[in-house]
Design a protein around this motif. Structure first.
Motif, PDB file in Angstrom:
ATOM      1  N   ASP A 277       9.722   7.369 -23.097  1.00 22.86           N
ATOM      2  CA  ASP A 277       8.497   7.251 -23.895  1.00 22.86           C
ATOM      3  C   ASP A 277       8.802   6.743 -25.294  1.00 22.86           C
ATOM      4  O   ASP A 277       8.050   5.948 -25.863  1.00 22.86           O
ATOM      5  N   GLU A 278       9.921   7.193 -25.848  1.00 19.56           N
ATOM      6  CA  GLU A 278      10.278   6.817 -27.222  1.00 19.56           C
ATOM      7  C   GLU A 278      10.489   5.318 -27.360  1.00 19.56           C
ATOM      8  O   GLU A 278      10.153   4.719 -28.378  1.00 19.56           O
ATOM      9  N   TYR A 279      11.053   4.703 -26.328  1.00 15.10           N
ATOM     10  CA  TYR A 279      11.324   3.277 -26.388  1.00 15.10           C
ATOM     11  C   TYR A 279      10.157   2.433 -25.869  1.00 15.10           C
ATOM     12  O   TYR A 279      10.305   1.238 -25.670  1.00 15.10           O
ATOM     13  N   GLY A 280       9.007   3.080 -25.671  1.00 15.08           N
ATOM     14  CA  GLY A 280       7.857   2.343 -25.152  1.00 15.08           C
ATOM     15  C   GLY A 280       7.234   1.439 -26.190  1.00 15.08           C
ATOM     16  O   GLY A 280       7.738   1.271 -27.306  1.00 15.08           O
ATOM     17  N   PHE A 281       6.073   0.867 -25.849  1.00 17.16           N
ATOM     18  CA  PHE A 281       5.398  -0.067 -26.738  1.00 17.16           C
ATOM     19  C   PHE A 281       4.337   0.615 -27.585  1.00 17.16           C
ATOM     20  O   PHE A 281       3.642  -0.046 -28.348  1.00 17.16           O
ATOM     21  N   GLU A 282       4.204   1.924 -27.415  1.00 15.83           N
ATOM     22  CA  GLU A 282       3.117   2.614 -28.091  1.00 15.83           C
ATOM     23  C   GLU A 282       3.192   2.458 -29.607  1.00 15.83           C
ATOM     24  O   GLU A 282       2.193   2.432 -30.300  1.00 15.83           O
ATOM     25  N   LYS A 283       4.422   2.323 -30.142  1.00  9.22           N
ATOM     26  CA  LYS A 283       4.581   2.211 -31.592  1.00  9.22           C
ATOM     27  C   LYS A 283       4.320   0.797 -32.094  1.00  9.22           C
ATOM     28  O   LYS A 283       4.204   0.568 -33.276  1.00  9.22           O
ATOM     29  N   ALA A 284       4.276  -0.148 -31.166  1.00 10.06           N
ATOM     30  CA  ALA A 284       4.105  -1.531 -31.575  1.00 10.06           C
ATOM     31  C   ALA A 284       2.660  -1.791 -31.992  1.00 10.06           C
ATOM     32  O   ALA A 284       1.719  -1.243 -31.436  1.00 10.06           O
ATOM     33  N   GLY A 285       2.507  -2.638 -32.991  1.00 13.93           N
ATOM     34  CA  GLY A 285       1.180  -3.004 -33.440  1.00 13.93           C
ATOM     35  C   GLY A 285       0.607  -4.091 -32.561  1.00 13.93           C
ATOM     36  O   GLY A 285       1.132  -4.406 -31.501  1.00 13.93           O
ATOM     37  N   GLY A 286      -0.495  -4.690 -32.993  1.00  9.28           N
ATOM     38  CA  GLY A 286      -1.088  -5.778 -32.230  1.00  9.28           C
ATOM     39  C   GLY A 286      -0.140  -6.961 -32.154  1.00  9.28           C
ATOM     40  O   GLY A 286       0.654  -7.200 -33.058  1.00  9.28           O
ATOM     41  N   ASP A 287      -0.224  -7.681 -31.100  1.00  8.94           N
ATOM     42  CA  ASP A 287       0.649  -8.833 -30.892  1.00  8.94           C
ATOM     43  C   ASP A 287      -0.216 -10.078 -30.796  1.00  8.94           C
ATOM     44  O   ASP A 287      -0.943 -10.280 -29.831  1.00  8.94           O
ATOM     45  N   GLU A 288      -0.109 -10.933 -31.801  1.00  8.05           N
ATOM     46  CA  GLU A 288      -0.959 -12.126 -31.842  1.00  8.05           C
ATOM     47  C   GLU A 288      -0.633 -13.089 -30.705  1.00  8.05           C
ATOM     48  O   GLU A 288      -1.480 -13.866 -30.263  1.00  8.05           O
ATOM     49  N   TYR A 289       0.613 -13.030 -30.200  1.00  6.09           N
ATOM     50  CA  TYR A 289       0.992 -13.917 -29.105  1.00  6.09           C
ATOM     51  C   TYR A 289       0.297 -13.538 -27.804  1.00  6.09           C
ATOM     52  O   TYR A 289      -0.020 -14.395 -26.971  1.00  6.09           O
ATOM     53  N   ILE A 290       0.066 -12.236 -27.627  1.00 11.23           N
ATOM     54  CA  ILE A 290      -0.679 -11.793 -26.444  1.00 11.23           C
ATOM     55  C   ILE A 290      -2.102 -12.323 -26.507  1.00 11.23           C
ATOM     56  O   ILE A 290      -2.630 -12.864 -25.529  1.00 11.23           O
ATOM     57  N   ASP A 291      -2.742 -12.176 -27.682  1.00 13.64           N
ATOM     58  CA  ASP A 291      -4.103 -12.672 -27.847  1.00 13.64           C
ATOM     59  C   ASP A 291      -4.154 -14.189 -27.684  1.00 13.64           C
ATOM     60  O   ASP A 291      -5.084 -14.727 -27.076  1.00 13.64           O
ATOM     61  N   LEU A 292      -3.139 -14.871 -28.225  1.00 21.00           N
ATOM     62  CA  LEU A 292      -3.085 -16.327 -28.134  1.00 21.00           C
ATOM     63  C   LEU A 292      -2.958 -16.776 -26.685  1.00 21.00           C
ATOM     64  O   LEU A 292      -3.632 -17.715 -26.240  1.00 21.00           O
ATOM     65  N   TRP A 293      -2.090 -16.089 -25.923  1.00 21.26           N
ATOM     66  CA  TRP A 293      -1.889 -16.450 -24.523  1.00 21.26           C
ATOM     67  C   TRP A 293      -3.163 -16.248 -23.711  1.00 21.26           C
ATOM     68  O   TRP A 293      -3.565 -17.118 -22.941  1.00 21.26           O
ATOM     69  N   ASN A 294      -3.821 -15.103 -23.906  1.00 23.47           N
ATOM     70  CA  ASN A 294      -5.030 -14.835 -23.142  1.00 23.47           C
ATOM     71  C   ASN A 294      -6.159 -15.793 -23.527  1.00 23.47           C
ATOM     72  O   ASN A 294      -6.943 -16.213 -22.666  1.00 23.47           O
ATOM     73  N   CYS A 295      -6.219 -16.172 -24.794  1.00 22.93           N
ATOM     74  CA  CYS A 295      -7.207 -17.154 -25.231  1.00 22.93           C
ATOM     75  C   CYS A 295      -6.939 -18.503 -24.566  1.00 22.93           C
ATOM     76  O   CYS A 295      -7.859 -19.155 -24.057  1.00 22.93           O
ATOM     77  N   PHE A 296      -5.671 -18.890 -24.537  1.00 20.55           N
ATOM     78  CA  PHE A 296      -5.285 -20.146 -23.894  1.00 20.55           C
ATOM     79  C   PHE A 296      -5.618 -20.118 -22.410  1.00 20.55           C
ATOM     80  O   PHE A 296      -6.187 -21.062 -21.860  1.00 20.55           O
ATOM     81  N   PHE A 297      -5.285 -18.998 -21.774  1.00 14.15           N
ATOM     82  CA  PHE A 297      -5.515 -18.846 -20.345  1.00 14.15           C
ATOM     83  C   PHE A 297      -6.996 -19.006 -20.004  1.00 14.15           C
ATOM     84  O   PHE A 297      -7.366 -19.684 -19.047  1.00 14.15           O
ATOM     85  N   ASN A 298      -7.855 -18.377 -20.815  1.00 19.18           N
ATOM     86  CA  ASN A 298      -9.290 -18.427 -20.557  1.00 19.18           C
ATOM     87  C   ASN A 298      -9.894 -19.785 -20.911  1.00 19.18           C
ATOM     88  O   ASN A 298     -10.828 -20.253 -20.262  1.00 19.18           O
ATOM     89  N   THR A 299      -9.331 -20.421 -21.942  1.00 18.74           N
ATOM     90  CA  THR A 299      -9.884 -21.688 -22.412  1.00 18.74           C
ATOM     91  C   THR A 299      -9.662 -22.820 -21.418  1.00 18.74           C
ATOM     92  O   THR A 299     -10.554 -23.646 -21.179  1.00 18.74           O
ATOM     93  N   ILE A 300      -8.453 -22.860 -20.823  1.00 19.53           N
ATOM     94  CA  ILE A 300      -8.147 -23.978 -19.921  1.00 19.53           C
ATOM     95  C   ILE A 300      -8.652 -23.740 -18.500  1.00 19.53           C
ATOM     96  O   ILE A 300      -8.623 -24.636 -17.672  1.00 19.53           O
ATOM     97  N   ALA A 301      -9.109 -22.511 -18.231  1.00 18.21           N
ATOM     98  CA  ALA A 301      -9.564 -22.190 -16.877  1.00 18.21           C
ATOM     99  C   ALA A 301     -10.822 -22.984 -16.516  1.00 18.21           C
ATOM    100  O   ALA A 301     -11.728 -23.146 -17.338  1.00 18.21           O
ATOM    101  N   ILE A 302     -10.865 -23.500 -15.314  1.00 14.94           N
ATOM    102  CA  ILE A 302     -12.038 -24.200 -14.792  1.00 14.94           C
ATOM    103  C   ILE A 302     -12.619 -23.339 -13.677  1.00 14.94           C
ATOM    104  O   ILE A 302     -11.983 -23.128 -12.636  1.00 14.94           O
ATOM    105  N   GLU A 303     -13.799 -22.805 -13.917  1.00 16.74           N
ATOM    106  CA  GLU A 303     -14.395 -21.835 -13.015  1.00 16.74           C
ATOM    107  C   GLU A 303     -14.482 -22.364 -11.581  1.00 16.74           C
ATOM    108  O   GLU A 303     -14.208 -21.650 -10.613  1.00 16.74           O
TER     109      GLU A 303
END
Length: 251
Positions: A201-227
């Motif tokens: 648990d101590e080495y988990g991600f719970e202490k990490a703050g927001g990650d802009e790269y995660i948001d960037l990736w998901n934005c990219f993923f949704n933007t290029i998607a063709i329904e």
């Protein structure tokens, strides 16, 4: 006729190779290897073999010397798989292989050889996938941390890859299934250690703050998607669901 002696081990790499060493001492014609006390048979003697790093290393050196090349690689891959038959299959391959030589790996008509070949290929495929799917996040003091939950025990295999590519970083890769961690220091030191639940648990991600790269990736993923061309089945083939747990993909 003497009863068969079954050498029982814990399933670790050292445990399996130690059991093979002990079984060979007793006699290959009247021994088997078992990982845990599964499917116990009548009229067999069961002995538990404690993992011994030195004895295991002797077996590995012998395999490397006598069954080099593809055969050695397949054995070393198969031994970290999650198949309960892997110990016995490797043992049977070695008995024949030490007589025939490394070409034994091509005898796919033999059940045990074929199983080792298949398991080795399966492990190679999984570790190859994880080289692309491991997701690091920055936690305390700039340490990079990643979690994985592989079927096979591939922690050491992928750590070697990332140690070469992240030489100047302090990073931790956690195998949550086996509660083990690979720790790499920027000094070049690398070691594998077992973790308690608290340490996990101590080495988990719970202490990490927001990650802009995660948001960037998901934005990219949704933007290029063709329904109209959405193909979930193909997506699952290219990136199976079991790899996504720690990738933080929102789709």
């Amino acid at each position: 006729m003497d009863n068969i002696t079954v050498c029982v081990c814990d399933g670790s790499v050292n445990g399996i190779f130690t059991a093979i060493y002990k079984a060979w001492e007793i006699g290959t014609s009247r021994t088997k290897i078992s990982i845990g006390m599964n499917d116990m048979e009548l009229f067999c003697n069961y002995i538990y073999v404690e993992a011994d790093e030195e004895l295991a290393a002797k077996v590995v050196r012998t395999i490397a010397n006598k069954l080099y090349g593809e055969c050695y690689e397949k054995v070393m891959m198969a031994v970290v798989s999650d198949d309960l038959e892997r110990g016995e299959c490797i043992y049977r391959l070695l008995i024949k292989g030490f007589k025939v030589g490394p070409s034994i790996i091509n005898d796919l008509t033999d059940y045990h050889v074929r199983r080792v070949y298949e398991l080795g290929r399966r492990v190679w495929k999984e570790q190859h996938h994880y080289l692309g799917f491991v997701r690091f996040r920055e936690i305390d003091n700039g340490v990079l941390a990643a979690k994985i939950e592989p079927k096979a025990d591939i922690l050491e295999l992928i750590t070697e890859h990332f140690s070469d590519r992240l030489k100047t970083e302090n990073f931790i890769i956690l195998d949550t299934k086996r509660k083990r961690a690979a720790i790499h220091r920027m000094s070049g030191d690398v070691f594998i250690t077992d973790l308690t639940e608290e340490e996990l648990d101590e080495y988990g991600f719970e202490k990490a703050g927001g990650d802009e790269y995660i948001d960037l990736w998901n934005c990219f993923f949704n933007t290029i998607a063709i329904e109209e061309r959405k193909n979930p089945k193909l997506q699952r083939n290219l990136m199976p669901l079991r790899y996504r747990r720690y990738m933080e993909i929102k789709n």
